[in-house]
Every structure is written in structure tokens, then in C-alpha cells.
Design an enzyme around this catalytic site. Structure first.
Site, PDB file in Angstrom:
ATOM      1  N   ASN A 108      -3.888   3.595  -7.625  1.00 37.92           N
ATOM      2  CA  ASN A 108      -2.621   3.311  -8.292  1.00 37.92           C
ATOM      3  C   ASN A 108      -2.577   3.955  -9.664  1.00 37.92           C
ATOM      4  OD1 ASN A 108      -2.094   1.794  -6.050  1.00 37.92           O
ATOM      5  ND2 ASN A 108      -2.640  -0.164  -6.996  1.00 37.92           N
ATOM      6  N   VAL A 109      -1.389   4.253 -10.097  1.00 37.36           N
ATOM      7  CA  VAL A 109      -1.196   4.943 -11.385  1.00 37.36           C
ATOM      8  C   VAL A 109      -0.410   4.056 -12.363  1.00 37.36           C
ATOM      9  CG1 VAL A 109      -1.299   7.233 -10.336  1.00 37.36           C
ATOM     10  CG2 VAL A 109       0.914   6.076 -10.478  1.00 37.36           C
ATOM     11  N   HIS A 125      -6.246   8.702  -9.298  1.00 31.61           N
ATOM     12  CA  HIS A 125      -5.055   9.557  -9.295  1.00 31.61           C
ATOM     13  C   HIS A 125      -4.318   9.567 -10.624  1.00 31.61           C
ATOM     14  CE1 HIS A 125      -5.019   8.870  -4.643  1.00 31.61           C
ATOM     15  NE2 HIS A 125      -5.895   9.788  -5.012  1.00 31.61           N
ATOM     16  N   CYS A 136      -0.833  23.450 -21.598  1.00 32.71           N
ATOM     17  CA  CYS A 136      -2.131  23.383 -22.319  1.00 32.71           C
ATOM     18  C   CYS A 136      -2.917  22.141 -21.925  1.00 32.71           C
ATOM     19  CB  CYS A 136      -1.884  23.441 -23.828  1.00 32.71           C
ATOM     20  SG  CYS A 136      -1.063  21.974 -24.492  1.00 32.71           S
ATOM     21  N   CYS A 153       6.204  20.378 -24.798  1.00 33.39           N
ATOM     22  CA  CYS A 153       4.959  20.096 -25.526  1.00 33.39           C
ATOM     23  C   CYS A 153       5.129  20.505 -26.986  1.00 33.39           C
ATOM     24  CB  CYS A 153       3.824  20.878 -24.883  1.00 33.39           C
ATOM     25  SG  CYS A 153       2.289  20.847 -25.804  1.00 33.39           S
ATOM     26  N   GLY A 193      -4.780  -3.287   0.133  1.00 35.81           N
ATOM     27  CA  GLY A 193      -3.434  -2.744  -0.067  1.00 35.81           C
ATOM     28  C   GLY A 193      -3.344  -1.243  -0.026  1.00 35.81           C
ATOM     29  N   THR A 194      -4.110  -0.630   0.902  1.00 37.63           N
ATOM     30  CA  THR A 194      -3.973   0.823   1.036  1.00 37.63           C
ATOM     31  C   THR A 194      -3.770   1.193   2.500  1.00 37.63           C
ATOM     32  OG1 THR A 194      -4.951   2.997   0.587  1.00 37.63           O
ATOM     33  CG2 THR A 194      -6.489   1.218   1.141  1.00 37.63           C
TER      34      THR A 194
HETATM   35  C1  BV8 Z   1      -6.603  17.203  -2.682  1.00 38.62           C
HETATM   36  C2  BV8 Z   1      -0.495   9.925  -7.638  1.00 38.62           C
HETATM   37  C3  BV8 Z   1      -7.637  19.303  -2.702  1.00 38.62           C
HETATM   38  C4  BV8 Z   1       0.865  10.527  -7.783  1.00 38.62           C
HETATM   39  C5  BV8 Z   1      -1.107  10.207  -5.285  1.00 38.62           C
HETATM   40  C6  BV8 Z   1      -4.620  16.767   6.037  1.00 38.62           C
HETATM   41  C7  BV8 Z   1      -5.751  16.010   6.271  1.00 38.62           C
HETATM   42  C8  BV8 Z   1      -6.471  15.450   5.219  1.00 38.62           C
HETATM   43  C9  BV8 Z   1      -6.058  15.654   3.909  1.00 38.62           C
HETATM   44  C10 BV8 Z   1      -4.931  16.417   3.694  1.00 38.62           C
HETATM   45  C11 BV8 Z   1      -4.214  16.968   4.738  1.00 38.62           C
HETATM   46  N1  BV8 Z   1      -3.177  17.646   4.210  1.00 38.62           N
HETATM   47  C12 BV8 Z   1      -3.208  17.533   2.874  1.00 38.62           C
HETATM   48  C13 BV8 Z   1      -4.280  16.824   2.557  1.00 38.62           C
HETATM   49  C14 BV8 Z   1      -4.729  16.474   1.225  1.00 38.62           C
HETATM   50  C15 BV8 Z   1      -3.836  15.407   0.625  1.00 38.62           C
HETATM   51  C16 BV8 Z   1      -3.624  14.237   1.566  1.00 38.62           C
HETATM   52  O1  BV8 Z   1      -4.471  13.382   1.696  1.00 38.62           O
HETATM   53  N2  BV8 Z   1      -2.432  14.200   2.186  1.00 38.62           N
HETATM   54  C17 BV8 Z   1      -2.124  13.098   3.089  1.00 38.62           C
HETATM   55  C18 BV8 Z   1      -0.631  12.833   3.019  1.00 38.62           C
HETATM   56  C19 BV8 Z   1      -2.607  13.457   4.488  1.00 38.62           C
HETATM   57  N3  BV8 Z   1      -4.584  14.964  -0.528  1.00 38.62           N
HETATM   58  C20 BV8 Z   1      -4.409  15.612  -1.681  1.00 38.62           C
HETATM   59  O2  BV8 Z   1      -3.628  16.517  -1.832  1.00 38.62           O
HETATM   60  C21 BV8 Z   1      -5.329  15.187  -2.815  1.00 38.62           C
HETATM   61  N4  BV8 Z   1      -5.883  16.358  -3.401  1.00 38.62           N
HETATM   62  O3  BV8 Z   1      -6.906  17.031  -1.532  1.00 38.62           O
HETATM   63  O4  BV8 Z   1      -6.932  18.304  -3.396  1.00 38.62           O
HETATM   64  C22 BV8 Z   1      -8.154  20.184  -3.756  1.00 38.62           C
HETATM   65  C23 BV8 Z   1      -9.532  20.229  -3.986  1.00 38.62           C
HETATM   66  C24 BV8 Z   1     -10.007  21.090  -4.950  1.00 38.62           C
HETATM   67  C25 BV8 Z   1      -9.135  21.914  -5.670  1.00 38.62           C
HETATM   68  C26 BV8 Z   1      -7.753  21.841  -5.443  1.00 38.62           C
HETATM   69  C27 BV8 Z   1      -7.257  20.977  -4.476  1.00 38.62           C
HETATM   70  C28 BV8 Z   1      -4.539  14.465  -3.884  1.00 38.62           C
HETATM   71  C29 BV8 Z   1      -4.044  13.163  -3.340  1.00 38.62           C
HETATM   72  C30 BV8 Z   1      -3.469  12.331  -4.481  1.00 38.62           C
HETATM   73  C31 BV8 Z   1      -1.954  12.339  -4.409  1.00 38.62           C
HETATM   74  N5  BV8 Z   1      -1.430  11.454  -5.465  1.00 38.62           N
HETATM   75  N6  BV8 Z   1      -0.680   9.403  -6.276  1.00 38.62           N
HETATM   76  C32 BV8 Z   1       1.944   9.473  -7.785  1.00 38.62           C
HETATM   77  O5  BV8 Z   1       1.644   8.278  -7.650  1.00 38.62           O
HETATM   78  O6  BV8 Z   1       3.105   9.871  -7.941  1.00 38.62           O
HETATM   79  S1  BV8 Z   1      -1.280   9.568  -3.748  1.00 38.62           S
HETATM   80  C33 BV8 Z   1      -0.401   8.130  -3.676  1.00 38.62           C
HETATM   81  O7  BV8 Z   1      -0.145   7.918  -2.319  1.00 38.62           O
HETATM   82  C34 BV8 Z   1      -1.162   6.930  -4.125  1.00 38.62           C
HETATM   83  O8  BV8 Z   1      -1.951   7.187  -5.251  1.00 38.62           O
HETATM   84  C35 BV8 Z   1      -1.948   6.551  -2.921  1.00 38.62           C
HETATM   85  O9  BV8 Z   1      -3.168   7.209  -2.886  1.00 38.62           O
HETATM   86  C36 BV8 Z   1      -1.077   7.072  -1.834  1.00 38.62           C
HETATM   87  C37 BV8 Z   1      -0.261   5.933  -1.259  1.00 38.62           C
HETATM   88  O10 BV8 Z   1      -1.136   5.287  -0.531  1.00 38.62           O
HETATM   89  P1  BV8 Z   1      -1.344   3.726  -0.743  1.00 38.62           P
HETATM   90  O11 BV8 Z   1      -1.793   3.446  -2.130  1.00 38.62           O
HETATM   91  O12 BV8 Z   1      -2.211   3.332   0.371  1.00 38.62           O
HETATM   92  O13 BV8 Z   1       0.072   3.078  -0.615  1.00 38.62           O
HETATM   93  P2  BV8 Z   1       0.956   3.091   0.684  1.00 38.62           P
HETATM   94  O14 BV8 Z   1       2.345   2.838   0.244  1.00 38.62           O
HETATM   95  O15 BV8 Z   1       0.643   4.302   1.490  1.00 38.62           O
HETATM   96  O16 BV8 Z   1       0.420   1.847   1.523  1.00 38.62           O
HETATM   97  C38 BV8 Z   1       0.581   0.560   1.013  1.00 38.62           C
HETATM   98  C39 BV8 Z   1      -0.336  -0.314   1.841  1.00 38.62           C
HETATM   99  O17 BV8 Z   1      -0.302  -1.618   1.289  1.00 38.62           O
HETATM  100  C40 BV8 Z   1       0.099  -0.429   3.283  1.00 38.62           C
HETATM  101  O18 BV8 Z   1      -1.042  -0.379   4.119  1.00 38.62           O
HETATM  102  C41 BV8 Z   1       0.737  -1.820   3.343  1.00 38.62           C
HETATM  103  O19 BV8 Z   1       0.540  -2.433   4.601  1.00 38.62           O
HETATM  104  C42 BV8 Z   1      -0.035  -2.558   2.297  1.00 38.62           C
HETATM  105  N7  BV8 Z   1       0.694  -3.642   1.640  1.00 38.62           N
HETATM  106  C43 BV8 Z   1       2.031  -3.759   1.443  1.00 38.62           C
HETATM  107  N8  BV8 Z   1       2.274  -4.907   0.761  1.00 38.62           N
HETATM  108  C44 BV8 Z   1       1.071  -5.481   0.498  1.00 38.62           C
HETATM  109  C45 BV8 Z   1       0.064  -4.673   1.056  1.00 38.62           C
HETATM  110  N9  BV8 Z   1      -1.238  -4.981   0.968  1.00 38.62           N
HETATM  111  C46 BV8 Z   1      -1.567  -6.117   0.318  1.00 38.62           C
HETATM  112  N10 BV8 Z   1      -0.654  -6.934  -0.256  1.00 38.62           N
HETATM  113  C47 BV8 Z   1       0.668  -6.654  -0.170  1.00 38.62           C
HETATM  114  N11 BV8 Z   1       1.578  -7.476  -0.727  1.00 38.62           N
HETATM  115 ZN    ZN Z   2       1.128  22.297 -24.420  1.00 40.07          ZN
END
Ligand code: BV8
Ligand code: ZN
Length: 253
Positions: A108-109, A125, A136, A153, A193-194
Site C-alpha cells: 500500500n502507498v 511500492h 532529477c 520541480c 488483504g491482497t
Molecule cells: C516490475 C503503486 C520489473 C502504484 C502498484 C506477467 C507476469 C508476472 C508479472 C508481470 C506480468 N506482466 C507484468 C508484470 C509485472 C507487473 C505485474 O505484476 N503485473 C500484474 C498486473 C500481472 N509488476 C510490475 O510491473 C512491478 N515491477 O515487475 O518491474 C523491472 C525490474 C527491473 C527493472 C525494471 C523493471 C511493479 C508493480 C508495482 C505496481 N504498483 N502500486 C499505485 O498504487 O498507484 S501495484 C498496486 O496494485 C498495489 O500496490 C498492489 O500491489 C496492487 C493491488 O493489489 P492489492 O494490494 O492486492 O489490492 P487488490 O485491490 O488487487 O486486492 C484487494 C484484496 O483485498 C482482494 O483480494 C480482496 O478480496 C481483499 N479485500 C477486500 N476488502 C478487504 C479485503 N481483505 C481484507 N479485508 C477487507 N476489508
Molecule cells: Zn527536478
């Protein structure tokens, strides 16, 4: 829908020497911060987060991406930690007071874990309340609002952006290293919650399993991680985390 906490899990939590928690957007849902899986509301309903949280989206339409984060910053500013955040902060206090290790890794952010009192928080994240220059990379705390957002900036004139990790961007190396170590060295991991889809965060629980840790999932729904967990507690973070933590406190172990 088992929300009863099995006695064996209580015993394992009482005996655990190194606990790690991994949280996602679900832990902030009951603080009114929409999860990624929830439909975006209002103006943002027409976009999927994956289409906005990318360098390409920012390059193509910086004003729209900046506007989305400004909307989310405002939501988060009004949000307060919920009992789930507070229970994790209490668990950290309980364990560290007894010389046992606790590490909180969050995707989370929103900064709500820190607001709830958690001290050792690994932000995989980034944090949308921090702003940095897209040129920069300096963290910028104040800026002149601009007629045509995003603001610039003050140091180099580059466009400002949130200090979060977008899809396709590398995670902060130190944070990912610390999170990997915490996953590999714990004897119990709480996954709360993920949706366990986004990588590399979603692989951390599997590292814990490989290291022989007990895996506990707290989520109202099944996820791709469910087949790997020892205990799937079906319910919400704000109800189940306080119940779970309460089971280990009375005996003051
Ligand atoms: C990277 C910040 C490489 C920004 C976020 C194919 C296969 C594998 C990987 C990939 C692929 N294609 C692309 C990729 C890589 C990609 C990826 O994983 N894509 C996914 C879509 C397949 N990953 C990336 O790009 C990462 N970087 O791989 O870089 C690299 C390496 C070296 C050099 C250069 C590049 C970067 C990923 C980070 C992205 N940024 N957030 C922002 O917030 O705006 S991700 C963002 O989405 C969140 O941070 C979080 O991680 C994600 C959301 O997921 P959740 O937190 O799980 O939330 P979600 O809504 O999905 O689910 C909620 C859950 O809670 C549910 O299960 C629900 O049932 C439950 N819930 C609901 N209510 C409750 C509850 N639980 C408990 N209590 C409740 N009340
Ligand atoms: Zn700058």
C-alpha cells in the site's frame, strides 16, 4: 467461510519467534480507501488502475495521472487507520517487547500502517504522500501549483510525480531486499488483504513457504495464494486481525 480461529493457529502464533506480515489494499478498505479490485468511482470509473499507474500513461497524459493521484491523496488524507492497521501495530509491540521479531511489508502507498503506530514498515511500492521530480528524482515537499498540472520541480523544472512504483518500474532495491529477507527468515507469515497477483510482491509468501513458515491468509475471498496457505481465515482485516491478536495477549506470553 471460516472466521473461527483454529486453536492450532493460536498455538503457532504464540510460539512464533519471527513473524512477517504482507498487506495489500484490502487492509485499507475499511478505512474508506478503495482497493484496486473495487471499481474506480466517479471521474476515474472509466480507467483501470493498470492503465494509469504506468510511466507510459504519465508520459502520454501527465495531467490525467497527476489528477488521479491528487484525488487519491485527498482520499488518503481523510482516511484513518482501522482496527486492522492497529492490530498489526499492537502485534509488533507485543512481539518486540518479548524479544521476538516482527516485520510489516506493505504494497500500500497510503501510509496508514505508520499512522496506526507500526514502526518497522517496508513500503514495497512507495508512498503517494511523497512527491518526487520525474527528471532529477529529488523528493519535493513544496511546489508552486501550476495552471497546467503537474507542477514543475523547483530544482530542475521537470514534471513532478508521486513517489510510487508504477507497473514496469523496478521496486526500490533496499525495500525488496529487506522484504525478501523477512519472508525467507520468518516462521509465520500473515498475508492480509491482497489479491496476490502483482509481482514481485506476490512471490514473497512462497519464499516463506519454502523456508518452512506457517502461512495465514486473511481475506474475504480466495486468491491464487490460497492453495499454499496453512490457514485461510475468510473475513475482513478490521474484524479478523483484532480477533487473532487478542488470542495471544491475555496470557501475556
Ligand atoms: C516490475 C503503486 C520489473 C502504484 C502498484 C506477467 C507476469 C508476472 C508479472 C508481470 C506480468 N506482466 C507484468 C508484470 C509485472 C507487473 C505485474 O505484476 N503485473 C500484474 C498486473 C500481472 N509488476 C510490475 O510491473 C512491478 N515491477 O515487475 O518491474 C523491472 C525490474 C527491473 C527493472 C525494471 C523493471 C511493479 C508493480 C508495482 C505496481 N504498483 N502500486 C499505485 O498504487 O498507484 S501495484 C498496486 O496494485 C498495489 O500496490 C498492489 O500491489 C496492487 C493491488 O493489489 P492489492 O494490494 O492486492 O489490492 P487488490 O485491490 O488487487 O486486492 C484487494 C484484496 O483485498 C482482494 O483480494 C480482496 O478480496 C481483499 N479485500 C477486500 N476488502 C478487504 C479485503 N481483505 C481484507 N479485508 C477487507 N476489508
Ligand atoms: Zn527536478
Amino acid at each position: 467461510m471460516t472466521t473461527r480461529i483454529p486453536a492450532e493457529l493460536i498455538e503457532r502464533l504464540r510460539a512464533a519467534q519471527r513473524v512477517t506480515a504482507l498487506t495489500g489494499a484490502g487492509v485499507s478498505a475499511e478505512s474508506g480507501v478503495p482497493t484496486f479490485r473495487d471499481a474506480q468511482t466517479g471521474l476515474w470509473a472509466q480507467f483501470r488502475p493498470e492503465e494509469l499507474a504506468t510511466p507510459q500513461a504519465f508520459a502520454a497524459n501527465p495531467r490525467r495521472v497527476w489528477g488521479w493521484y491528487a484525488w487519491r491523496r485527498e482520499l488518503v488524507r481523510k482516511a484513518r487507520p482501522n482496527p486492522g492497521h492497529k492490530a498489526l501495530a499492537e502485534l509488533e509491540t507485543h512481539l518486540t517487547a518479548r524479544g521476538r521479531a516482527f516485520t510489516l511489508i506493505t504494497q500500500n502507498v497510503d501510509g496508514l500502517h505508520q499512522q496506526a503506530g507500526s514502526r518497522k514498515v517496508i513500503e514495497l511500492h512507495g508512498n503517494l504522500q511523497r512527491t518526487k521530480c520525474s527528471q532529477c528524482e529529488e523528493i519535493i515537499a513544496q511546489w508552486e501549483e501550476s495552471e497546467t498540472p503537474p507542477p514543475r520541480c523547483p530544482l530542475c523544472g521537470g514534471l513532478l510525480r508521486p513517489d510510487v512504483v508504477w507497473f514496469g518500474e523496478a521496486l526500490p532495491a533496499a525495500a525488496l531486499q529487506a522484504a525478501t529477507t523477512a519472508a525467507q527468515h520468518c516462521d509465520l507469515m500473515l498475508v492480509v488483504g491482497t489479491s496476490a497477483v502483482v509481482q514481485p510482491a506476490a512471490s514473497l509468501p512462497l519464499l516463506a513457504v519454502e523456508a518452512g513458515a506457517t502461512l495465514v491468509e486473511i481475506n474475504p475471498q480466495d486468491t491464487p495464494l490460497t492453495p499454499w496457505v496453512d490457514y485461510a481465515l475468510r473475513g475482513t482485516a478490521a474484524t479478523l486481525l483484532p480477533s487473532l491478536i487478542a488470542t495471544i495477549q491475555p496470557l501475556n506470553r
